[in-house]
Design a protein around this motif. Structure first.
Motif, PDB file in Angstrom:
ATOM      1  N   TRP A  69       0.822  -1.207   0.000  1.00 25.14           N
ATOM      2  CA  TRP A  69       0.000   0.000   0.000  1.00 25.14           C
ATOM      3  C   TRP A  69       0.856   1.257   0.000  1.00 25.14           C
ATOM      4  O   TRP A  69       0.504   2.260  -0.614  1.00 25.14           O
ATOM      5  CB  TRP A  69      -0.967  -0.003   1.193  1.00 25.14           C
ATOM      6  N   LEU A  70       1.988   1.226   0.703  1.00 26.09           N
ATOM      7  CA  LEU A  70       2.876   2.385   0.709  1.00 26.09           C
ATOM      8  C   LEU A  70       3.439   2.642  -0.683  1.00 26.09           C
ATOM      9  O   LEU A  70       3.558   3.791  -1.119  1.00 26.09           O
ATOM     10  CB  LEU A  70       4.014   2.183   1.720  1.00 26.09           C
ATOM     11  N   ARG A  71       3.795   1.566  -1.396  1.00 26.37           N
ATOM     12  CA  ARG A  71       4.282   1.707  -2.771  1.00 26.37           C
ATOM     13  C   ARG A  71       3.207   2.319  -3.658  1.00 26.37           C
ATOM     14  O   ARG A  71       3.461   3.223  -4.446  1.00 26.37           O
ATOM     15  CB  ARG A  71       4.687   0.341  -3.338  1.00 26.37           C
ATOM     16  N   ARG A  72       1.973   1.820  -3.525  1.00 24.04           N
ATOM     17  CA  ARG A  72       0.863   2.344  -4.335  1.00 24.04           C
ATOM     18  C   ARG A  72       0.616   3.819  -4.041  1.00 24.04           C
ATOM     19  O   ARG A  72       0.392   4.620  -4.939  1.00 24.04           O
ATOM     20  CB  ARG A  72      -0.425   1.556  -4.061  1.00 24.04           C
ATOM     21  N   ARG A  73       0.662   4.177  -2.755  1.00 23.19           N
ATOM     22  CA  ARG A  73       0.404   5.558  -2.349  1.00 23.19           C
ATOM     23  C   ARG A  73       1.494   6.471  -2.897  1.00 23.19           C
ATOM     24  O   ARG A  73       1.205   7.550  -3.421  1.00 23.19           O
ATOM     25  CB  ARG A  73       0.354   5.641  -0.830  1.00 23.19           C
ATOM     26  N   ALA A  74       2.743   6.027  -2.810  1.00 22.08           N
ATOM     27  CA  ALA A  74       3.852   6.829  -3.320  1.00 22.08           C
ATOM     28  C   ALA A  74       3.719   7.036  -4.821  1.00 22.08           C
ATOM     29  O   ALA A  74       3.965   8.122  -5.340  1.00 22.08           O
ATOM     30  CB  ALA A  74       5.177   6.152  -2.983  1.00 22.08           C
ATOM     31  N   ARG A  76       0.939   6.987  -6.547  1.00 23.41           N
ATOM     32  CA  ARG A  76      -0.214   7.855  -6.796  1.00 23.41           C
ATOM     33  C   ARG A  76       0.159   9.326  -6.539  1.00 23.41           C
ATOM     34  O   ARG A  76      -0.186  10.211  -7.309  1.00 23.41           O
ATOM     35  CB  ARG A  76      -1.365   7.439  -5.883  1.00 23.41           C
ATOM     36  N   LEU A  77       0.894   9.585  -5.443  1.00 23.91           N
ATOM     37  CA  LEU A  77       1.304  10.950  -5.117  1.00 23.91           C
ATOM     38  C   LEU A  77       2.288  11.487  -6.141  1.00 23.91           C
ATOM     39  O   LEU A  77       2.252  12.651  -6.511  1.00 23.91           O
ATOM     40  CB  LEU A  77       1.923  11.000  -3.715  1.00 23.91           C
ATOM     41  N   HIS A  78       3.160  10.618  -6.607  1.00 30.67           N
ATOM     42  CA  HIS A  78       4.196  11.026  -7.555  1.00 30.67           C
ATOM     43  C   HIS A  78       3.599  11.371  -8.925  1.00 30.67           C
ATOM     44  O   HIS A  78       3.993  12.328  -9.558  1.00 30.67           O
ATOM     45  CB  HIS A  78       5.246   9.914  -7.709  1.00 30.67           C
ATOM     46  N   HIS A  79       2.640  10.557  -9.351  1.00 27.48           N
ATOM     47  CA  HIS A  79       2.053  10.747 -10.678  1.00 27.48           C
ATOM     48  C   HIS A  79       0.915  11.763 -10.674  1.00 27.48           C
ATOM     49  O   HIS A  79       0.383  12.074 -11.724  1.00 27.48           O
ATOM     50  CB  HIS A  79       1.565   9.402 -11.250  1.00 27.48           C
ATOM     51  N   GLY A  80       0.530  12.208  -9.534  1.00 29.09           N
ATOM     52  CA  GLY A  80      -0.465  13.251  -9.474  1.00 29.09           C
ATOM     53  C   GLY A  80      -1.845  12.732  -9.392  1.00 29.09           C
ATOM     54  O   GLY A  80      -2.835  13.240  -9.608  1.00 29.09           O
TER      55      GLY A  80
END
Length: 57
Positions: A46-51, A53-57
């Protein structure tokens, strides 16, 4: 006298011996996956997914 295919099948079915399966041994305590291990994997996923998502906007 040659047997017909059906007679051969019938004969084999009557005298067929069922295969014995090896009993399944319970796993050693060291082989068991603990809940904390699976929770750690899920958390990192989940942390990877969140990162991402935040990175790609």
């Amino acid at each position: 006298m040659a047997k017909s295919p059906w007679q051969r099948i019938e004969n084999n079915a009557i005298f067929r011996v069922p295969h014995r399966k090896k009993p399944i041994k319970p796993p050693e305590p060291t082989q068991l996956k603990t809940f904390s291990y699976t929770a750690m994997l899920t958390d990192s996923m989940w942390l990877r997914r969140r990162a991402r998502r935040l990175h790609h906007g």
